[in-house]
Enzyme design. Sequence first.
Site, PDB file in Angstrom:
ATOM      1  N   LYS A 127     160.085  32.675  93.295  1.00 30.18           N
ATOM      2  CA  LYS A 127     159.883  33.743  94.281  1.00 30.18           C
ATOM      3  C   LYS A 127     161.156  34.079  95.031  1.00 30.18           C
ATOM      4  CE  LYS A 127     154.942  33.720  95.130  1.00 30.18           C
ATOM      5  NZ  LYS A 127     153.856  33.542  96.097  1.00 30.18           N
ATOM      6  N   LYS A 209     151.535  36.476  80.696  1.00 31.64           N
ATOM      7  CA  LYS A 209     150.275  36.514  81.428  1.00 31.64           C
ATOM      8  C   LYS A 209     150.062  37.888  82.063  1.00 31.64           C
ATOM      9  CE  LYS A 209     148.320  34.181  85.365  1.00 31.64           C
ATOM     10  NZ  LYS A 209     148.579  33.272  86.468  1.00 31.64           N
ATOM     11  N   LYS A 212     149.277  41.523  88.130  1.00 33.33           N
ATOM     12  CA  LYS A 212     149.047  42.733  88.915  1.00 33.33           C
ATOM     13  C   LYS A 212     150.354  43.353  89.381  1.00 33.33           C
ATOM     14  CE  LYS A 212     148.237  39.882  92.969  1.00 33.33           C
ATOM     15  NZ  LYS A 212     147.229  39.327  93.854  1.00 33.33           N
TER      16      LYS A 212
END
Length: 343
Positions: A127, A209, A212
């Site tokens: 992140k 994967k 969103k």
Amino acid sequence: MMKRVNTLSSEQTKEKKQTIFSGMQSTGVITIGNYFGALKNWVKLQDEYNCLFCVVDLHSITVKQEPAKLRQSSRDLLALYIAAGLDPEKNVMYYQSHVPQHAELSWILGCYTYMGELNRMTQFKEKSQKHVENINAGLFTYPILMAADILLYQTDLVPVGHDQKQHLELSRDIAERFNNIYGNVFTVPNPYIGKVGARIMSLQEPTKKMSKSDENVNAFISLLDEPNVVMNKIKRAVTDSETTAIYADDRPGVKNLMDIYSCATGETIEKTKEALEGKGYGDLKKIVGEALVAEMEPVQKRFFEIKQDKAYLDSIIKKNAETASYLANKTLRKVKKKIGFPE
Ligand code: TRP
């Protein structure tokens, strides 16, 4: 006060049932990957366990959020929990930000967590690479807040995806460390290993994967996408240069479509193969799309009904936050006493 504790309405079940805690971030859309991977499985747990399902909005602000959007998406996520079949009378469903004990325990646990441990967290590394302009302290201490979420409720089992295993491992370490100093304060949580469903992959890059936050909206399907949008995205899904469907690892696009069918219909992979192998890709996509729409439509319908009934949703939010707060306080009081804070 006890009567309000809806998951514990019977003292007997309180003795027997184990506690499950899980949470989801309220940002952005919920994909069918989140739905089949988490939400839908939670529904199966609600009778057997005491479950708490949290909308982890404190975690959300570790990346920048627009206030109006955050508020709306938090509310939507709670409505989706209910629409997916989670009964607000059986489970405790609430916003993390409504229960200040999470933040309070998080501070305390932070004093029993080492910098070195947090430095090892792969999600932090990922992140902080993704948000180089905003590597804030919250992003770093995120796993401590997650440990607080779990430990506050004496949680036995935590259903988490692969990407959260390391955080759960840290929660266990913190609990054990605390217990070693002060005696048995926290239940040491275990991962909940359910029947492993298929991981839903990106429709455009089926070795990744489904996410969103993918820039290509055709790569994911939101649980709230309208039927024609769903059909179109499935139609555009990447397959391969063969012509008929076979379920195989080296044909990830087709395999993903068949996995989606299996999730949507509840059929085993064996039955799915029987139904779909040998079909041409046009037919395959039509059948998969229709099965998916059939699964999504009732959820969407309930979602919009719940959303419209503001008073109903508000009452659930309030009642469940009170229950969570009551349960959280039991643990927090004990923690404070053990540490030596004045009574
Ligand atoms: N970090 C989790 C995620 O991003 C969400 C979460 C927060 C969570 N607190 C939790 C999950 C406690 C399980 C238990 O998916």
